[in-house]
Scaffold this active site. Structure first.
Site, PDB file in Angstrom:
ATOM      1  N   CYS A 225      -3.981  -8.087 -17.558  1.00 14.01           N
ATOM      2  CA  CYS A 225      -4.548  -7.404 -16.261  1.00 14.01           C
ATOM      3  C   CYS A 225      -3.151  -7.435 -15.310  1.00 14.01           C
ATOM      4  O   CYS A 225      -3.557  -6.882 -14.246  1.00 14.01           O
ATOM      5  CB  CYS A 225      -5.929  -7.835 -15.723  1.00 14.01           C
ATOM      6  SG  CYS A 225      -5.695  -9.546 -15.116  1.00 14.01           S
TER       7      CYS A 225
ATOM      8  N   HIS B 193       1.047  -1.232   0.084  1.00  8.73           N
ATOM      9  CA  HIS B 193      -0.017   0.031  -0.086  1.00  8.73           C
ATOM     10  C   HIS B 193       0.807   1.209   0.230  1.00  8.73           C
ATOM     11  O   HIS B 193       0.592   2.241  -0.667  1.00  8.73           O
ATOM     12  CB  HIS B 193      -0.956  -0.129   1.205  1.00  8.73           C
ATOM     13  CG  HIS B 193      -2.207  -0.854   0.919  1.00  8.73           C
ATOM     14  ND1 HIS B 193      -3.087  -1.096   1.948  1.00  8.73           N
ATOM     15  CD2 HIS B 193      -2.854  -1.141  -0.230  1.00  8.73           C
ATOM     16  CE1 HIS B 193      -4.045  -1.631   1.644  1.00  8.73           C
ATOM     17  NE2 HIS B 193      -3.895  -1.742  -0.083  1.00  8.73           N
TER      18      HIS B 193
END
Length: 586
Positions: free
Chosen positions: A517, A201
């Protein structure tokens, strides 16, 4: 004396400034037994610390500027969810009352258990989520110690010539996204961490804020001293300490060029992604929660190519999300995209990504990456899978939804999946619930067996999406979590390129839509290669979209095809490198 450190590049650009060292929160806490008559007070001390952290996170989110990427607020929400999870709330309290542990001891005991669970996860993105849990625990420990929950912001240092520096570089063992957000109004211009990977993150926030960064720089926080003059080359993951005047001048020039490039890229946000020979390319976004849709739209995405549904299932001790909770999450993403397509992947979790609520089911897996995971687990839990399918179908009544199934490799898996989708539709019909009866169903191509069975997949599925991260791992037998072999993880390996090209070309011949993806889709250095293979749909992190679009606007697909054929025919590394140089944009 100048020296260089090497890490993982996660956010492009150049940052120059003085080092500001952040000391990590001490996880080596005191252990002692609490007197029986003080147990209630110890529980209240832990609750008060959690409340202080909750208040700080709420204040950070409240103070976010209106134009901040929506995913920044979403990351704060993730930390708030972790904070309130039973794993960090009820269970440490149970250790206090049951074993008389002090609050710090109870908290770190539970943290160690969670870290062991996450270390078993094969998927790099999900494995990095353990960092979020550790960061939340560090905040609680700070509050228990009476220290500020948020780290102090850095202050300007002096440049080599005595003038005020343009910024400082934060150097830490690790740094939480919330701390990065606290620094946004200061002179914070980049960061270097010992820990982390491309999918942490912290790395994602760095890309969202467009902050140059290098992570996984081993021992950086020990080798770099406070106020050292340093340069971050975010493109290469390079950190230069005490650079010479000549090196400084070179990187200042690169900074100027980078600033001009950023201005040019922003002008492309609303420009259609069309090649020089007039081919329209679809650029879509990968998201993990509905709140990420805003960042996708802001970057100019024409839809969501991958919504990772497993994040609804993580960090739950007792029960999995019900149908209504899932429906609201999926509908939230559909509504946020305002009529643009949303592709939702069914839960990609299992032995290598254990759920807290079902963790005991996977403890005996000897090789979790090859075990009961993704569609294999969903088919072994038809009740759970039907709940998710009904929620997905209900969301399709509010906008275009595509369903994506991970890790398919057998005809029987395809047939069972389609049968359960049909059953979920019948159940909704009986309840009078609305859904799109023509919702498209696609397959992830991430196992070599799926490529070899392409005729079957192309006959039974509506679309394909190539998950290059897992495809590389399974093709090359590489454990990305094992540093001893991580250098062998190579997206340009001839075998990998052959599989990707074969999938794209056979899908195109059959008239079946196909996308990529994985990380390859968001890497601008791969764009021309994928275009030359025939790819017309890319899905990536929103922060990567404009640079990929820039490559597309300068590409002529018809001219790329023979150059890509030369790359595909090159098995020798030197031959391949020469072919790739021919392919590169002049």
């Amino acid at each position: 004396m100048p020296f260089a450190l090497h890490g993982i590049p996660v956010s492009r650009g150049v940052a120059i400034g003085r080092a500001h060292l952040l000391a990590p929160a001490a996880l080596d806490v005191s252990h002692y037994l609490v007197d029986e008559d003080q147990l209630d007070a110890e529980v209240e001390r832990l609750r008060a610390a959690r409340a202080a952290v909750r208040a700080e996170l709420a204040a950070l989110k409240r103070d976010l500027p209106r134009d901040a990427p929506e995913e920044l607020g979403a990351f704060l929400d993730v930390h708030a969810m972790i904070l309130d999870d039973e794993a960090l709330a009820r269970e440490p309290e149970a250790l206090i009352r049951g074993r008389r542990y002090n609050a710090e001891w109870a908290l770190t005991t539970r943290l160690e258990e969670l870290m062991r669970q996450f270390d078993e996860i094969e998927d790099e993105y999900l494995r990095e989520r353990k960092t979020d849990i550790r960061q939340v625990v560090e905040r609680i420990l700070k509050a228990l110690a009476g220290a500020p929950v948020l780290v102090p912001a850095p202050v300007p240092a002096l440049a080599a010539d005595g003038e005020a520096a343009t910024g400082v570089i934060v150097v830490a063992h690790d740094i939480a996204p919330a701390d990065m957000l606290q620094f946004r109004h200061t002179v914070f211009h980049g960061f270097v961490t010992d820990m982390g990977g491309r999918t942490s993150h912290t790395a994602i926030v760095a890309r969202s804020l467009d902050i140059p960064a290098a992570v996984g720089v081993q021992s950086a926080s020990e080798l770099i001293r406070q106020d050292d003059w340093i340069i971050i080359d975010g493109d290469a993951g390079l950190v230069i300490v005490d650079p010479t005047a000549i090196i400084l001048e070179e990187y200042r020039h690169r900074q100027s060029e980078r600033a001009l490039e950023k201005k040019r890229l922003q002008r492309l946000r609303h420009t259609p992604a069309v090649t020089l020979d007039g081919l329209e390319i679809d650029l879509l976004a990968n998201i993990e929660m509905a709140e990420d849709a805003g960042a996708a739209l802001a970057a100019g995405a024409v839809g969501v190519g991958l919504f990772r549904s497993e994040f609804l299932f993580m960090n739950r001790r007792d029960e999995l999300p019900g149908e209504d909770e899932q429906f609201q999450a999926y509908r939230g993403a559909v509504d946020a995209m305002h009529g643009l397509p949303v592709t939702i992947r069914t839960i990609d979790i299992g032995a290598d990504k254990p759920l807290d609520a079902r963790g005991d089911e996977f403890e005996t897996a000897l090789n979790p990456a090859l075990g009961l995971r993704a569609i294999r687990w969903s088919l072994s839990e038809p009740g759970m899978f039907l709940t998710q399918l009904r929620a997905l179908l209900r969301a399709s009544a509010f906008g275009p939804v595509r369903l994506l199934v991970p890790m398919l490799a057998h005809a029987s898996e395809i047939d069972q999946t389609l049968a359960l989708i049909a059953k979920a539709k019948r159940q909704l019909d009986e309840r009078g619930e609305a859904y799109d009866p023509g919702m498209k169903v696609g397959a992830m191509i991430e196992i070599p067996a799926a490529v070899l069975l392409l005729p079957l997949f192309l006959r039974k599925m509506d679309f394909l999406s190539i998950g290059t991260n897992d495809l590389i791992q399974y093709t090359l037998a590489i454990d990305r979590a094992d540093n001893a072999v991580a250098h062998l993880f190579d997206p340009l390996h001839p075998a990998v390129l052959q599989l990707v090209a074969r999938t794209i070309r056979e899908a195109n011949r059959a008239g079946v839509p196909v996308a990529v993806c994985g990380e390859m889709a968001g890497d601008p250095s791969m764009t021309r290669l994928l275009l030359g293979m025939g790819l017309r749909e890319f899905s990536m992190h929103p922060a990567q979209l404009l640079r990929v679009k820039q490559e597309i606007l300068h590409a002529h697909c018809e001219r790329l095809e023979p150059l890509v054929d030369q790359v595909l025919q090159a098995f020798d590394p030197e031959e391949q490198a020469a072919a790739l140089r021919q392919l590169a944009r002049p």
